[in-house]
Design a protein around this motif. Sequence first.
Motif, PDB file in Angstrom:
ATOM      1  N   VAL A   1       0.819  -1.213   0.000  1.00  0.00           N
ATOM      2  CA  VAL A   1       0.000   0.000   0.000  1.00  0.00           C
ATOM      3  C   VAL A   1       0.854   1.265   0.000  1.00  0.00           C
TER       4      VAL A   1
ATOM      5  N   ILE B   1       0.832  -5.015   4.065  1.00  0.00           N
ATOM      6  CA  ILE B   1      -0.333  -5.261   3.222  1.00  0.00           C
ATOM      7  C   ILE B   1       0.024  -5.008   1.765  1.00  0.00           C
TER       8      ILE B   1
ATOM      9  N   LEU C   1      -5.205  -6.347  -0.491  1.00  0.00           N
ATOM     10  CA  LEU C   1      -6.258  -5.377  -0.222  1.00  0.00           C
ATOM     11  C   LEU C   1      -7.399  -5.520  -1.211  1.00  0.00           C
TER      12      LEU C   1
ATOM     13  N   TRP D   1      -6.750  -9.478   3.782  1.00  0.00           N
ATOM     14  CA  TRP D   1      -6.123  -8.721   4.860  1.00  0.00           C
ATOM     15  C   TRP D   1      -7.108  -8.666   6.010  1.00  0.00           C
TER      16      TRP D   1
END
Length: 527
Positions: free
Chosen positions: A39, A281, A286, A291
Motif C-alpha cells: 500500500v 499489506i 487489499l 487482509w
Amino acid sequence: MPLTLYNSLTRRESPFEPLEPGKVRMYCCGVTVYDYCHVGHARAYIVWDMVRRYLMWRGYDVRYVQNFTDIDDKILNRARETNSTMEAVAERFIEEYYVDMKKLNILRADEYPRATHTMDGIKRLIHELENKGYAYASGGDVYYNVRQFADYGKLSGRKLEEMQAGASGRLETAEIEAQKKQDSSDFALWKSAKPGEPAWDSPWGKGRPGWHIECSAMVRDCLGETIDIHCGGSDLTFPHHENEIAQSEAATGKSLAKYWMHNAFVTVNGKKMSKSLHNFITIRDLLEGNWSGDLESNPPQPPLGKGGSKNESALGKGGSKNEGSEKSKAVEPMAVRLFVLMAQYRSQIDFTEEAIASAKNGWHTLKEGLLFGSQHGSKLGWDVDKIDKLTGEDNTLVQQFQAAMDNDFNTPGALTVLFELAKELGKEGNVLVHQGKTETSPELLQKKWVTLVSLAGVLGLEVQPESDSNDAVDGLSDAEIEAMIQQRKDARKARDFAEGDRIRNELKDRGITLIDQKDGTTIWHRS
C-alpha cells in the motif's frame, strides 16, 4: 492563479515554471522488483500519476519516466530462496507490478528503464566522476568521495557526520567497506563481483553498480542532464536522492532537477508498515480481501514459492476487531485510489479499517454520480454516447477544482468539488426514480454530470467496467434494484406472492428497504 508546488530542495512553495515552456520532464524512482507492491507503493504511484494527469490537463506535454531496479541484493536473495535466477525474479515481479498498477488506473510511464539495460551509461558516468576526482577505485570497488562535493546534504539538510553506511540495506557490511573507503561517508558506485552472482565487465573488473548511480544514469540517458521534476517517497530523500544529486551534478556541473517532490509515508494503525510487525499489506491482498483488521495479530507471511500464486503473500488468518478470524471485504481499486487522494500528498496517512470504510463509502457516492448519465440519461432525453465530456462543464466548479489543485496539488480540496456534484446527482437520481421527474432541468444536470466525469478523470477516478456489475463490494446499482422491483411487481400481479416475498427479502438482505405506496408504486432506500 499559477500552479505552485512545494520544492523539497528549497523547502518552500514556488510557482511551477518548466525549463521549456509547455513541456515537463518528470522522473519517478520506481520499485526494486523482488516482491509484490504494497500500500505504500500504491500511495506513491497514485500520487505521481495524479500529478502527471493534472499537468497534462493543464496543457503540458509531460514525458514521464519511471525506472525498475532489477539488480539488487534483495532480488538475489529471493532468487536463492526460490531456486530461481535474478532475471526470472525481476521479470516476474515487473509483470506483477503492471497488473497491480493497471487495477489502480495508473497510466503507463512513457519509458521504464532498467538498471541492467543501462550499464553503458552507468559505467560512463562513473568514469567521468573518476576523471574529475569525485570517485576512486579500491579493491575492485569504486566509491564516491563525498567530501569532494561541497553541496552534499543540500536536499536532506543532513551533515556528513549523520550519514549512515548501509542505509536502506543496499550497501555491503561495514567491516568490509571500512577497509576500502577513504572516508566512512563515501558510498559505492561499483561493487566487485562475488562468487555466484551476476556481474558485468568494467574498467575496474567484473562487478555490478551501486543503487544510487543507477538512477543518475537513467535520468541522463532518458531525459537529459537537467529535468523539471524528480519525485519519489520521502524515505528516498536520504541517502538515495542526496547521492543522486552528488553524482549527477558533480559530473555535469548542472542542477539535476529544478523541483524535488516527495510523498509522505503510509502507516498502519499508527505504526510503520513492516513485515516484522506483521502489518504488511500488499495491493492485491487489499483488492482481494486477504487482509485482516487486527493486523498485529497476523502471523508472518510465508516465503514465496518457486511457482507462485496470486495469494502467495497473503497475511494469513488474522482476525478483525469484531469478527475474530473473518477477513475484511475486498476493496475496489477506485476506493483505494480515493483513500490516497483524500489526504494531501505531503501528509502522512494512516491505514485503518475506519479510513478504508470511509474511502469505500466515499467511492460509493462518487460512483453513483459518475453512473448518473448511463443510468438516467435516456429518461432525461440525453444521447449519452454523443455527449462531449470535455465540453459544457460548470466553469465555476472547474475553477474551484483548479484553485485547489494549483495549491500544491490539494486533492482534498479538489474532492470537495467532486462530492458536491456527486451528492447532487445522486439526490436527483433518487427523485427521478421515485417521482418520475427531477427537480433540476435535464440541461443543467447534464452540465453537472459532464463536469463530474471530466474532473474525476483528472484524478484518475473512473468507473471501471468490472465495477459496474460487481455487487460484492458496493451492493446493487440503482438500475438493478429497479429491475428487481419490477420483477416483484410482475410476480404479485400473477399472484405469485411467495416469489414477491423472496425478492423483497433478498433486497432486504442486501441493504435495500422497499416501501409500497397507496397508489401502487414502490419506493426504496438503502439501509
